[in-house]
Each structure stands twice: as C-alpha cells, then as structure tokens.
Design an enzyme around this catalytic site. Structure first.
Site, PDB file in Angstrom:
ATOM      1  CG  HIS A 209      18.690  -1.896  23.249  1.00 16.17           C
ATOM      2  ND1 HIS A 209      17.636  -1.074  23.611  1.00 16.17           N
ATOM      3  CD2 HIS A 209      19.800  -1.270  23.696  1.00 16.17           C
ATOM      4  CE1 HIS A 209      18.107  -0.002  24.242  1.00 16.17           C
ATOM      5  NE2 HIS A 209      19.428  -0.101  24.299  1.00 16.17           N
TER       6      HIS A 209
ATOM      7  CB  CYS B 141      27.557   4.933  25.162  1.00 18.54           C
ATOM      8  SG  CYS B 141      28.217   3.449  25.929  1.00 18.54           S
TER       9      CYS B 141
ATOM     10  NE  ARG C  75      15.095   2.828  28.830  1.00 16.52           N
ATOM     11  CZ  ARG C  75      16.329   2.349  28.728  1.00 16.52           C
ATOM     12  NH1 ARG C  75      17.294   2.808  29.504  1.00 16.52           N
ATOM     13  NH2 ARG C  75      16.622   1.430  27.826  1.00 16.52           N
TER      14      ARG C  75
ATOM     15  CG  ASN D  45      19.234   3.662  21.780  1.00 12.87           C
ATOM     16  OD1 ASN D  45      19.085   4.614  22.536  1.00 12.87           O
ATOM     17  ND2 ASN D  45      19.288   2.425  22.215  1.00 12.87           N
TER      18      ASN D  45
ATOM     19  CG  HIS E 135      23.473   1.944  22.690  1.00 13.92           C
ATOM     20  ND1 HIS E 135      23.192   3.200  23.178  1.00 13.92           N
ATOM     21  CD2 HIS E 135      22.652   1.107  23.371  1.00 13.92           C
ATOM     22  CE1 HIS E 135      22.262   3.126  24.109  1.00 13.92           C
ATOM     23  NE2 HIS E 135      21.912   1.862  24.256  1.00 13.92           N
TER      24      HIS E 135
HETATM   25 ZN    ZN Z   1      20.489   1.140  25.648  1.00 18.14          ZN
END
Ligand code: ZN
Length: 304
Positions: free
Chosen positions: A206, A239, A14, A248, A208
């Site tokens: 989460h 990003c 995703r 990520n 990055h």
């Molecule tokens: Zn993200």
C-alpha cells in the site's frame, strides 16, 4: 490468478475519499464502486468502520454496503481499527475485514487510541476465538515505512508485528506506507524480511505517492514477489500529514505499468480512464493520475 499476475486492490472509495476534504454523497460512492467493478477490479476497499466524528467521510459506511451490487467474484473490504469496527463490518456484510495495526505507539494512540501491542491483542482475541467466520480477516500494518511522529521505523519492529498477526491467523498482511516516505530499497528490504518471517502468508503493499516514489516502490514490490497492490482510481486522496500531497498510486497508472510488464490481471484501461475522468468531473477536482491525460499505448488496443 495466473502465476506472476498481480492483483490490484482498489482503495479509492475508502482511503481516497477519507483523505479528501469534501463529503461525497452515498449514491455517488455506490456509483463509483459500480464503475470500478465494471472496469474489472475484483477487490475493493469500499468503506471503513470508524467513529463518524473522527472520519465524517465514512459516516455512511453501512448505507454504502447495503446499496452495493452483488457482483460475482467481487470482494468488498471494510477497514476496522478496533473490535467495534470489526463488528460493524461483519454486520454490514463485508467479504473481508481489513484490521489495522499501526507500527508505532505514538501514531497508534492518535489513530486508534491504543498502543501497537494493545491493538495486536485485540486482533488475537478476535481471531483466536474464531470470530466472524465466513469473512476473510486481513491485517494492514500502518506506518510500516516511517512514522510522522517517531520518524524511522525499524525493520525488526515491522517483522515482529507481521510475525505476531500471522501467527494469529491473518489471511494476508499489507505493509502500508501511510505517509508516503518509502523508497524502493526500503520496499525490497522490508518485504524480504517479512517474507522470511511469515512464510506462505500472502503479502500486499500500500503506497502513497506523497513524494513521487509510488510507482518505483510498486516496481520494487513486484520484484520482491508481492502479488497484491493497493491503488486508488485517479490517485484520489491525500495524506493527512502532508496537506497538499497526492493520494495513493493511481490505479490506472499502475495497471498500465503492469500490463506493459505482462503482469496485469484482466482490466480495461479504457474503462479505468473513463471512471477516473467521471470521478474528476463529479467531485470537481483535478486528480493526479497521468494515464488519464496521456492515454494508453498502443492507443488502438484500447479503443473499446
Ligand atoms: Zn493509505
């Protein structure tokens, strides 16, 4: 999961693919997800249900969901930004709906066309009327560590959002460093404050790796008691606000770190590495993950 064991939520299909320029074919996505499941990952953010004009990479979300193998103990997650997305996710048969509330109004308007408060109202309307019973409903707080438009995001703002979505029944709350600006100190502070505010609601992180602080942030999150971590295979993705940045934190790099800490769930590093290498070949792009180049240590333990 045993005490202290940390779960990795794979978001490459995703978040990773959504932030790559190329369009990946449906059957390739399905194969990727199958390989991730075979590597031992049990929660996979497979698709997002957003307008195909805005995110063409996810236009085949329904087709991907329909083609996924029914694997025992595996939970497929669909991301949604609004009521229509939630309905599509439920119709497509996701196990979990991950609803996004962005922490700042400017970013929220750009991302989902409404303010943070309006987004929380949608969440409350859905959950308070018992919508979608059977699926697990979780919330990701986007831009929880910083905003590309408004800059610093006050800790109080994040706490206020988390408190409100928890009160309306979020099964889990993720704090997302959407643009990759967090540092370990922020992680400790924000997760500590949110933990104090939401009590037993499980928390997830989460990160990055946009500014190379991803694994340091992950370590800080382990120390802050977070037990669920998003990551993407090979570090796939990017990003949207830093065009040349990486994605990520890489799943297999995180899994290696957690294994060496004695905190990883049952995962095969060898299988994760093979999957990352397969993905690199199949999309024709070098991925930023490092374990896939260096190999695990001790090498002999993972010769399977
Ligand atoms: Zn993200």
């Amino acid at each position: 999961m045993g005490a202290g064991i940390i779960e990795i939520v794979e978001v490459g299909p995703r978040d990773g693919l959504q932030n790559e320029d190329m369009l990946v074919a449906t059957d390739q996505k399905v194969e990727l997800i199958g390989r991730l499941v075979a590597s031992g990952l049990t929660r996979i953010e497979a698709v997002s249900f957003v307008h195909p004009r805005l995110v063409p990479q996810m236009a085949d979300a329904e087709a991907v969901m329909a083609a996924l193998p029914d694997a025992d103990g595996v939970s497929y997650i669909g991301l949604a930004l609004n009521e229509r997305g939630v309905q599509r996710a439920l119709d497509a048969g996701v196990d979990e709906v991950n609803f996004v509330v962005v922490a700042t109004d400017t970013f929220s308007m750009r991302n989902q066309g409404c303010t943070t408060a309006e987004s929380m109202e949608v969440w409350e309307r859905l959950t308070f009327r018992g919508y979608g019973e059977g699926a697990r409903f979780t919330v990701t707080v986007g831009a929880a560590f910083g905003c590309p438009f408004e800059g610093e995001v006050p800790v109080d703002r994040v706490v206020e959002i988390a408190t409100r979505v928890a009160a309306a029944g979020a099964a889990e709350i993720t704090l997302a460093d959407t643009i990759g600006v967090a540092s370990p100190g922020d992680v400790t502070r924000r997760f500590g404050a949110v933990r104090d505010a939401v009590g037993p609601t499980p928390l997830r992180c989460h990160f990055h790796n946009t500014r190379n602080t991803g694994l340091a942030n992950a370590y800080a999150a382990t120390m802050a008691g977070v037990r669920s971590f998003d990551a993407s295979i090979g570090g796939l993705g990017g990003c949207p606000f830093a065009p040349d940045a990486t994605g990520n934190i890489p799943t297999e790099d995180l899994a290696y770190m957690l294994q060496r800490m004695g905190r990883a769930a049952e995962l095969s590093l060898a299988a994760l590495i093979r999957t990352a290498q397969w993905l690199e070949t199949s999309i024709g792009k070098r991925l930023p993950g490092m374990l896939m180049r260096a190999g695990p240590f001790p090498a002999v333990a993972e010769r399977a």
